[in-house]
Design a protein around this motif. Structure first.
Motif, PDB file in Angstrom:
ATOM      1  N   ASN A  68       0.837  -1.198   0.000  1.00 34.99           N
ATOM      2  CA  ASN A  68       0.000   0.000   0.000  1.00 34.99           C
ATOM      3  C   ASN A  68       0.872   1.247   0.000  1.00 34.99           C
ATOM      4  O   ASN A  68       2.099   1.183   0.066  1.00 34.99           O
ATOM      5  N   THR A 122      -5.997 -11.492   5.811  1.00 34.60           N
ATOM      6  CA  THR A 122      -6.701 -10.558   6.699  1.00 34.60           C
ATOM      7  C   THR A 122      -5.922  -9.241   6.666  1.00 34.60           C
ATOM      8  O   THR A 122      -4.732  -9.232   6.326  1.00 34.60           O
ATOM      9  N   HIS A 123      -6.584  -8.162   7.023  1.00 37.01           N
ATOM     10  CA  HIS A 123      -5.904  -6.852   7.023  1.00 37.01           C
ATOM     11  C   HIS A 123      -4.651  -6.908   7.883  1.00 37.01           C
ATOM     12  O   HIS A 123      -3.574  -6.469   7.480  1.00 37.01           O
ATOM     13  N   GLU A 124      -4.817  -7.476   9.094  1.00 37.74           N
ATOM     14  CA  GLU A 124      -3.708  -7.458  10.051  1.00 37.74           C
ATOM     15  C   GLU A 124      -2.525  -8.275   9.539  1.00 37.74           C
ATOM     16  O   GLU A 124      -1.367  -7.852   9.619  1.00 37.74           O
ATOM     17  N   GLU A 139      -0.729  -6.903   6.409  1.00 32.65           N
ATOM     18  CA  GLU A 139       0.090  -5.756   6.819  1.00 32.65           C
ATOM     19  C   GLU A 139       1.401  -6.268   7.453  1.00 32.65           C
ATOM     20  O   GLU A 139       2.486  -5.797   7.121  1.00 32.65           O
TER      21      GLU A 139
END
Ligand code: NAP
Length: 331
Positions: A13, A289-291, A294
């Motif tokens: 990102n 998952t987002h976590e 990341e």
């Protein structure tokens, strides 16, 4: 001092890219498969490559004489030519540990979903076909108290085992090396692959894809399983001979399957697997998952930075390449 140049491929990102730009000259491709020539051209001048689902051929490496490190945003690296990288002294790093728990959650979700017919019955409700109280034709099977056979007891396999023990399951495993400490501490038992197939109510694949594990499980192995057993694959699609699995499911040799990965991804829309009520199919979301994504991107970026600073990266896959770059380690 001139910044080192890196090629970054999806999915990073803006925050990750910004951090990398503070140290490196970054060329980013969001859809690298649509611009293979531009990616190859950028790689010719690059010192580092970072991204997920990297496709790197020996020919591309021949054209990238300055490349020092390839940092994949994944724990699996079956898509990369490890020997070719090592031969050239190019470090390869991956992202173990940070995705272990999330991928184990996915495996357990598939165990539960296939045993309790979650997708099939949820669709029945959504589509207005729930017209009377469910009876035996809609019953699923218990997970608690059953036997789980884990093929591969590495980081993810162990995390799945911990979940299974919490569900009061008996846990069997087959693995390249024995795990006597875990056997003593957790009461799990080692079996040959064949014996594990015969005894398990759920067979879960959590091995890496290698020459040895390619098509490890196909029609004959399904025939060796209980007819009431389920197969769960969160490893790699090619660990399963999909044609053999489809035939086994069509013949009712096993009760069903939960699949996060496929031989061809995305899976072909006309795959018979997609028409089977007893097969739960996911779009390769083991770690999605987002976590966790990341954490994986951060881990891969840190490995890349360490390598380009001349340090041994934490998650180095090919120590041979490090040895080639550093032939005279400090005594
Ligand atoms: P790991 O810690 O390296 O564990 C792999 C285990 O497999 C090790 O215990 C290893 O044995 C064992 N093994 C290797 N070859 C074997 C063979 N031929 N027969 C039996 N056991 C064998 O890796 P991990 O972090 O658990 O990840 C495992 C794999 O899961 C990855 O390589 C990746 O392909 C896949 N994965 C998928 C997703 C997804 O999104 N679905 C997400 C993450 C990972 P030893 O202990 O003796 O070395």
């Amino acid at each position: 001092m001139e910044k080192k140049r890196i090629v970054a491929l999806r999915r990073l990102n803006e925050a990750h890219l910004q951090r990398l730009r503070e140290t490196f000259e970054v060329t980013y491709f969001e859809e690298p498969q649509q611009q293979p020539e531009a990616v190859a051209a950028a790689l010719c001048r690059a010192h580092g490559l970072i991204g997920g689902k990297l496709q790197v051929s020996p020919a591309m490496l021949d054209e990238a004489p300055q490349l020092e490190v390839v940092s994949t945003i994944s724990v699996g690296y079956d898509n990369l030519p490890v020997a070719e990288l090592s031969r050239r002294g190019i470090l390869l790093t991956n992202t173990p540990d940070v995705l272990t728990e999330t991928t184990a959650d996915t495996a357990f979700m598939l165990i539960m979903a296939s045993a309790r017919r979650l997708v099939e019955l949820a669709n029945m409700v959504r589509e207005g076909r729930w017209t009377q109280h469910v009876g035996e034709p809609h019953f699923g099977h218990d997970v608690n108290g059953k036997t789980l056979g884990l093929v591969g007891l590495g980081r993810i396999g162990q995390a799945i085992a911990r979940r299974a023990l919490g569900f009061n399951m008996r846990v069997l495993y087959s693995n390249a090396s024995p795990k006597p400490v875990l056997e003593a501490e957790w009461g799990i038992e080692r079996r040959s692959f064949e014996q594990l197939l015969a005894e398990s109510d759920f067979v879960c694949l959590s091995v890496p894809l290698t020459e040895e594990t390619e098509h490890l499980l196909g029609y004959e192995q399904c025939r060796a399983m209980k007819r009431s057993a389920f197969l769960v694959n969160i490893a790699r699609g090619k660990v399963v001979d999909e044609a053999g699995l489809i035939r086994a499911l069509e013949e009712g040799l096993i009760a069903g399957a939960g699949l996060d990965v496929f031989e061809q991804e995305p899976v072909a829309p006309d795959s018979p697997l997609l028409r089977m009520d007893n097969v739960v199919t996911l779009p390769h979301i083991g770690s999605a998952t987002h976590e966790t994504r990341e954490a994986m991107a951060n881990c891969a970026a840190e490995n890349l930075c360490q390598a380009l600073r001349g340090e041994r990266p934490r998650d180095l896959v090919n120590p041979e390449a490090w040895a080639l770059r550093h032939p005279h380690p400090l005594q």
